[in-house]
Design a protein around this motif. Sequence first.
Motif, PDB file in Angstrom:
ATOM      1  N   THR A   1       0.835  -1.197   0.000  1.00  0.00           N
ATOM      2  CA  THR A   1       0.000   0.000   0.000  1.00  0.00           C
ATOM      3  C   THR A   1       0.872   1.249   0.000  1.00  0.00           C
ATOM      4  O   THR A   1       1.777   1.381   0.811  1.00  0.00           O
ATOM      5  CB  THR A   1      -0.909   0.018   1.253  1.00  0.00           C
ATOM      6  OG1 THR A   1      -1.626  -1.213   1.309  1.00  0.00           O
ATOM      7  CG2 THR A   1      -1.886   1.163   1.199  1.00  0.00           C
ATOM      8  N   ASP A   2       0.583   2.190  -0.925  1.00  0.00           N
ATOM      9  CA  ASP A   2       1.342   3.441  -0.946  1.00  0.00           C
ATOM     10  C   ASP A   2       0.674   4.485  -0.055  1.00  0.00           C
ATOM     11  O   ASP A   2      -0.364   4.225   0.569  1.00  0.00           O
ATOM     12  CB  ASP A   2       1.547   3.955  -2.376  1.00  0.00           C
ATOM     13  CG  ASP A   2       0.273   4.444  -3.050  1.00  0.00           C
ATOM     14  OD1 ASP A   2      -0.761   4.617  -2.369  1.00  0.00           O
ATOM     15  OD2 ASP A   2       0.314   4.660  -4.274  1.00  0.00           O
ATOM     16  N   GLU A   3       1.242   5.679  -0.004  1.00  0.00           N
ATOM     17  CA  GLU A   3       0.742   6.731   0.889  1.00  0.00           C
ATOM     18  C   GLU A   3      -0.674   7.196   0.539  1.00  0.00           C
ATOM     19  O   GLU A   3      -1.379   7.761   1.369  1.00  0.00           O
ATOM     20  CB  GLU A   3       1.696   7.932   0.933  1.00  0.00           C
ATOM     21  CG  GLU A   3       1.917   8.625  -0.393  1.00  0.00           C
ATOM     22  CD  GLU A   3       2.969   7.983  -1.271  1.00  0.00           C
ATOM     23  OE1 GLU A   3       3.085   8.401  -2.433  1.00  0.00           O
ATOM     24  OE2 GLU A   3       3.672   7.060  -0.831  1.00  0.00           O
ATOM     25  N   ASP A   4      -1.131   6.933  -0.697  1.00  0.00           N
ATOM     26  CA  ASP A   4      -2.496   7.297  -1.106  1.00  0.00           C
ATOM     27  C   ASP A   4      -3.467   6.122  -0.972  1.00  0.00           C
ATOM     28  O   ASP A   4      -4.574   6.165  -1.490  1.00  0.00           O
ATOM     29  CB  ASP A   4      -2.499   7.799  -2.552  1.00  0.00           C
ATOM     30  CG  ASP A   4      -1.709   9.088  -2.712  1.00  0.00           C
ATOM     31  OD1 ASP A   4      -1.755   9.928  -1.791  1.00  0.00           O
ATOM     32  OD2 ASP A   4      -1.050   9.233  -3.750  1.00  0.00           O
ATOM     33  N   ASN A   5      -3.019   5.069  -0.300  1.00  0.00           N
ATOM     34  CA  ASN A   5      -3.829   3.871  -0.059  1.00  0.00           C
ATOM     35  C   ASN A   5      -4.062   3.039  -1.318  1.00  0.00           C
ATOM     36  O   ASN A   5      -5.005   2.261  -1.381  1.00  0.00           O
ATOM     37  CB  ASN A   5      -5.159   4.214   0.614  1.00  0.00           C
ATOM     38  CG  ASN A   5      -5.339   3.472   1.916  1.00  0.00           C
ATOM     39  OD1 ASN A   5      -4.405   2.868   2.423  1.00  0.00           O
ATOM     40  ND2 ASN A   5      -6.538   3.522   2.441  1.00  0.00           N
ATOM     41  N   ASN A   6      -3.240   3.204  -2.346  1.00  0.00           N
ATOM     42  CA  ASN A   6      -3.315   2.384  -3.552  1.00  0.00           C
ATOM     43  C   ASN A   6      -2.501   1.116  -3.331  1.00  0.00           C
ATOM     44  O   ASN A   6      -1.439   1.158  -2.717  1.00  0.00           O
ATOM     45  CB  ASN A   6      -2.753   3.133  -4.764  1.00  0.00           C
ATOM     46  CG  ASN A   6      -3.556   4.378  -5.056  1.00  0.00           C
ATOM     47  OD1 ASN A   6      -4.776   4.337  -5.102  1.00  0.00           O
ATOM     48  ND2 ASN A   6      -2.871   5.494  -5.230  1.00  0.00           N
TER      49      ASN A   6
END
Length: 131
Positions: free
Chosen positions: A99-104
């Motif tokens: 998961t990246d910082e944008d929740n992707n």
Amino acid sequence: EIHVRDSLQFELKSEFSNIQLILICPETEYIQQLKSTCKNKHNILFTGQLENPEPVINRFNVALLPSYSENLPVSIIESLSFGIPVLASDVGEIRKMLTDEDNNLAGTCIPLTEKGIPSVRHLYDNMKKYL
């Protein structure tokens, strides 16, 4: 559950007949047994442990890590560093790794069944997205 697994294996074989499974792993007793069981399967490649897995990983459409327990698996870091999406069991810190910082998500977390094993149905359904 065995019937479901057998049914899914048949679906995988018929739908993805050109698929190749590449296993990058150390030569454990379990892997030796698996190699013996799969010796006539030409679409399964056992590489052993690789010092530099880059040339092999770059051949992947998707990396798989169906596991009962993991913490911070290096195989996910390696796959993501080459831009390869990952299908992995939702255990340990794997969800955070994907998961990246944008929740992707850079792949998919596969839930565990009530018996604590990766859901074959979810694995199959998500593999279809990448193949």
